[in-house]
Write an enzyme that holds these catalytic residues in place. Sequence first.
Site, PDB file in Angstrom:
ATOM      1  N   SER A   5       0.852  -1.181   0.000  1.00 51.95           N
ATOM      2  CA  SER A   5       0.000   0.000   0.000  1.00 51.95           C
ATOM      3  C   SER A   5       0.890   1.234   0.000  1.00 51.95           C
ATOM      4  O   SER A   5       2.014   1.194   0.517  1.00 51.95           O
ATOM      5  CB  SER A   5      -0.897   0.013   1.243  1.00 51.95           C
ATOM      6  OG  SER A   5      -1.574   1.248   1.374  1.00 51.95           O
TER       7      SER A   5
ATOM      8  N   TYR B 150      -1.214  -0.599  10.309  1.00 47.89           N
ATOM      9  CA  TYR B 150      -1.367  -1.027   8.911  1.00 47.89           C
ATOM     10  C   TYR B 150      -0.146  -0.609   8.101  1.00 47.89           C
ATOM     11  O   TYR B 150       0.399  -1.398   7.318  1.00 47.89           O
ATOM     12  CB  TYR B 150      -2.632  -0.409   8.337  1.00 47.89           C
ATOM     13  CG  TYR B 150      -2.913  -0.749   6.897  1.00 47.89           C
ATOM     14  CD1 TYR B 150      -3.480  -1.974   6.558  1.00 47.89           C
ATOM     15  CD2 TYR B 150      -2.624   0.157   5.879  1.00 47.89           C
ATOM     16  CE1 TYR B 150      -3.752  -2.290   5.238  1.00 47.89           C
ATOM     17  CE2 TYR B 150      -2.889  -0.147   4.559  1.00 47.89           C
ATOM     18  CZ  TYR B 150      -3.456  -1.371   4.234  1.00 47.89           C
ATOM     19  OH  TYR B 150      -3.715  -1.671   2.917  1.00 47.89           O
TER      20      TYR B 150
ATOM     21  N   LYS C 147       2.537  -2.934   5.847  1.00 47.23           N
ATOM     22  CA  LYS C 147       2.674  -2.792   4.403  1.00 47.23           C
ATOM     23  C   LYS C 147       4.094  -2.388   4.008  1.00 47.23           C
ATOM     24  O   LYS C 147       4.565  -2.727   2.916  1.00 47.23           O
ATOM     25  CB  LYS C 147       1.649  -1.784   3.876  1.00 47.23           C
ATOM     26  CG  LYS C 147       0.223  -2.314   3.954  1.00 47.23           C
ATOM     27  CD  LYS C 147       0.072  -3.647   3.223  1.00 47.23           C
ATOM     28  CE  LYS C 147      -1.336  -4.191   3.232  1.00 47.23           C
ATOM     29  NZ  LYS C 147      -1.472  -5.450   2.471  1.00 47.23           N
TER      30      LYS C 147
END
Length: 294
Positions: free
Chosen positions: A145, A159, A163
Amino acid sequence: MELEAGQVAVVTGAASGIGLAMAERFAAEGLKVVLADVEEAALDKAAARLRGSGATVHARVVDVGERDSVRELADDAYATFGAVHVLCNNAGVGSGAEGRMWEHDPNDWKWAFAVNVWGVFHGIQAFVPRMIEGGAPGHVVNTSSGDGGIAPLPTASVYAVTKAAVVTMTESLYAHLKAEGAAVGASVLFPGPHMLRTGLWESHRNRPDRYAKERPRRTPYRSLDQWEAAMREAGREVEFTPVEYVAEVVVEGIGADRFWLLPPSEHSDRQIRARARSMLDRAEPSYLERFVLD
């Protein structure tokens, strides 16, 4: 690698969003597809949708955070189709973490790492040796991402950390495949260039009990529609990238043996340059300032 009819693609997180779009795009190229997802009802629906379009499909409920579950997926895929040529480690979750980093629930980290990081490694370990041994051209696509893979969004730091790990893991995989002289390539995918309508915002619906929060969440979860409405009320219109576009980037990138599956984006390019400049100048990460938590 040239995609050809009859080859086999395995996609995790395939019941919806980017995963389903990739599976549909591979099927359009004549590939047989193996769909893996933790959500059985959505998986059955996705498989039926693909079969209805004439695709050859095999579906299996899989928890990518569990090594044995992914190894069983590999055994099943090879038993069903005899080979795997494309592996998309795409399954991912948001963490649901709140507040400052030091306030985060440890299980938010454990769950996000189990799926977003360990899930990718489990896929690599279960499939790549067999793909190499098969001798045919192959390709591995790991979904990262821009949040973390390029620069972290501090409001979603758990998160972002996972990533960022996916990028480094894929770089390392690429180097190991080259050193092995394998016919298998590797790519890291940055879905975009804008927001995507996926189930990531509702990840908590599939959160296993073993990673339950140790204390109740202070604020209710917010859906993508609710977030979009809040942005609109604040005078900001949000642009969305169709998941079909992301799937097209993947198919084109595999064919070109491209490592960075990073759609053109002035915003991403600015972030990349700003971060690189900060490192080269040994300067503070000013590119994070606009995201500082209130």
